[in-house]
Design a protein around this motif. Structure first.
Motif, mmCIF file in Angstrom:
data_model
loop_
_atom_site.group_PDB
_atom_site.id
_atom_site.type_symbol
_atom_site.label_atom_id
_atom_site.label_comp_id
_atom_site.label_asym_id
_atom_site.label_seq_id
_atom_site.Cartn_x
_atom_site.Cartn_y
_atom_site.Cartn_z
ATOM 1 N N TYR A 122 -4.131 -15.322 13.966
ATOM 2 C CA TYR A 122 -2.904 -15.127 13.697
ATOM 3 C C TYR A 122 -2.921 -14.539 12.404
ATOM 4 O O TYR A 122 -3.849 -14.643 11.557
ATOM 5 N N GLY A 123 -1.969 -13.530 12.154
ATOM 6 C CA GLY A 123 -1.770 -12.837 10.724
ATOM 7 C C GLY A 123 -1.066 -11.684 10.866
ATOM 8 O O GLY A 123 -0.157 -11.401 11.487
ATOM 9 N N LEU A 124 -1.132 -10.822 9.836
ATOM 10 C CA LEU A 124 -0.523 -9.387 9.347
ATOM 11 C C LEU A 124 -1.281 -8.410 9.804
ATOM 12 O O LEU A 124 -2.430 -8.744 9.161
ATOM 13 N N ASN A 125 -0.810 -7.085 9.899
ATOM 14 C CA ASN A 125 -1.484 -6.154 10.165
ATOM 15 C C ASN A 125 -1.223 -5.408 8.614
ATOM 16 O O ASN A 125 -0.226 -4.876 8.711
ATOM 17 N N LEU A 126 -2.283 -5.144 8.156
ATOM 18 C CA LEU A 126 -2.314 -4.395 6.651
ATOM 19 C C LEU A 126 -2.742 -3.282 6.848
ATOM 20 O O LEU A 126 -3.840 -2.954 7.287
ATOM 21 N N GLN A 127 -1.795 -2.090 6.510
ATOM 22 C CA GLN A 127 -2.241 -0.702 6.818
ATOM 23 C C GLN A 127 -2.207 -0.158 5.197
ATOM 24 O O GLN A 127 -1.586 -0.588 4.297
ATOM 25 N N ALA A 128 -3.609 0.544 4.899
ATOM 26 C CA ALA A 128 -3.782 0.830 3.434
ATOM 27 C C ALA A 128 -4.562 2.160 3.286
ATOM 28 O O ALA A 128 -5.390 2.564 4.445
ATOM 29 N N ILE A 129 -4.053 2.977 2.403
ATOM 30 C CA ILE A 129 -4.748 4.208 1.858
ATOM 31 C C ILE A 129 -5.645 4.076 0.514
ATOM 32 O O ILE A 129 -4.874 3.678 -0.123
ATOM 33 N N VAL A 130 -6.620 4.175 0.625
ATOM 34 C CA VAL A 130 -7.472 4.056 -0.499
ATOM 35 C C VAL A 130 -7.917 5.640 -1.092
ATOM 36 O O VAL A 130 -7.882 6.510 -0.086
ATOM 37 N N ASP A 131 -7.995 5.772 -2.468
ATOM 38 C CA ASP A 131 -8.631 6.982 -3.075
ATOM 39 C C ASP A 131 -10.090 7.004 -3.179
ATOM 40 O O ASP A 131 -10.795 6.001 -2.886
ATOM 41 N N ALA A 132 -10.629 7.890 -4.012
ATOM 42 C CA ALA A 132 -11.967 8.153 -4.208
ATOM 43 C C ALA A 132 -12.544 6.937 -5.002
ATOM 44 O O ALA A 132 -13.814 6.482 -5.295
ATOM 45 N N ASP A 133 -11.423 6.264 -5.944
ATOM 46 C CA ASP A 133 -11.929 5.070 -6.916
ATOM 47 C C ASP A 133 -11.719 4.104 -6.122
ATOM 48 O O ASP A 133 -11.856 2.806 -6.859
ATOM 49 N N ASP A 134 -11.717 3.724 -4.868
ATOM 50 C CA ASP A 134 -11.400 2.565 -4.164
ATOM 51 C C ASP A 134 -10.095 1.727 -4.388
ATOM 52 O O ASP A 134 -10.081 0.595 -4.450
ATOM 53 N N ARG A 135 -9.141 2.564 -4.981
ATOM 54 C CA ARG A 135 -7.774 2.060 -5.396
ATOM 55 C C ARG A 135 -6.876 2.155 -4.286
ATOM 56 O O ARG A 135 -6.786 3.271 -3.469
ATOM 57 N N PHE A 136 -6.247 1.147 -3.904
ATOM 58 C CA PHE A 136 -5.159 1.260 -2.815
ATOM 59 C C PHE A 136 -4.013 2.261 -3.674
ATOM 60 O O PHE A 136 -3.616 2.024 -4.800
ATOM 61 N N VAL A 137 -3.645 3.230 -2.822
ATOM 62 C CA VAL A 137 -2.623 4.206 -3.098
ATOM 63 C C VAL A 137 -1.407 3.976 -2.361
ATOM 64 O O VAL A 137 -0.260 4.609 -2.695
ATOM 65 N N TRP A 138 -1.578 3.157 -1.421
ATOM 66 C CA TRP A 138 -0.461 2.710 -0.334
ATOM 67 C C TRP A 138 -0.856 1.629 0.489
ATOM 68 O O TRP A 138 -1.984 1.609 0.646
ATOM 69 N N PHE A 139 0.015 0.725 0.952
ATOM 70 C CA PHE A 139 -0.263 -0.229 1.695
ATOM 71 C C PHE A 139 1.389 -0.634 2.482
ATOM 72 O O PHE A 139 2.109 -0.745 1.868
ATOM 73 N N SER A 140 0.899 -1.321 3.551
ATOM 74 C CA SER A 140 2.045 -1.836 4.009
ATOM 75 C C SER A 140 1.841 -3.000 4.992
ATOM 76 O O SER A 140 0.724 -3.115 5.587
#
Length: 173
Positions: free
Chosen positions: A81-99
């Motif tokens: 069971y859980g949530l679906n995390l959608q994420a965009i990362v950049d070249a520095d492995d930083r999340f620049v967006w998530f949902s």
């Protein structure tokens, strides 16, 4: 706080935490200078020019789920069971967006299709001219001028499609 009270308010608490993190720590590039800087870093990382991020999904597992949510929060593929995390990362492995707008039962492509980010990208959030900057994803995501993914299926070694898929796979790793 009593356990029953916390259970009733937990989603409000999670939403507030996510909103705070998103506002203060997670920021998608917004102007040409940021796109150029991110693209240059990603180019060194993945050998694709114009890339400003890579998108993927992840199931955030939950140990206990209320009976009324078990059906929609169940991911049969991962047996959890859980949530679906959608994420965009950049070249520095930083999340620049998530949902985390969708539950684990929702496939990655559908989970992304219902986000505000997709609507922003379709409206030109990656700037003009369209097609100059883009995000890399896997086949779960819709092919768009701003979102590239590998060719579907198997391809003969050495073909253009096979080479593209190999490069895409390496770039997203």
């Amino acid at each position: 706080m009593r356990r029953s009270c916390f259970k009733k308010r937990r989603w409000d608490a999670i939403a507030a935490i996510v909103e705070h993190l998103e506002a203060d720590l997670v920021r998608f590039p917004t102007d040409v200078a940021e796109f150029e800087d991110t693209s240059a870093k990603m180019s060194r990382w993945c050998n694709f020019e114009g890339v400003v991020g890579a998108i993927d999904g992840l199931i955030i597992r939950m140990k206990s789920v209320s009976p009324e949510l078990q059906r929609v929060m169940r991911c049969d593929r991962h047996d959890c069971y859980g949530l679906n995390l959608q994420a965009i990362v950049d070249a520095d492995d930083r999340f620049v967006w998530f949902s985390t707008e969708r539950y684990a039962s929702c496939a990655d492509g559908l989970a992304f299709r219902v986000t505000k980010m997709l609507r922003k990208l379709e409206a030109g959030a990656l700037g003009r001219p369209q097609g100059r900057y883009f995000i890399l994803g896997d086949n779960a995501y819709p092919l768009r001028h701003f979102l590239l993914h590998p060719f579907r299926g198997a391809h003969a070694p050495g073909t253009a499609e096979d080479t593209w898929n190999l490069c895409m796979s390496a770039a997203r790793a």
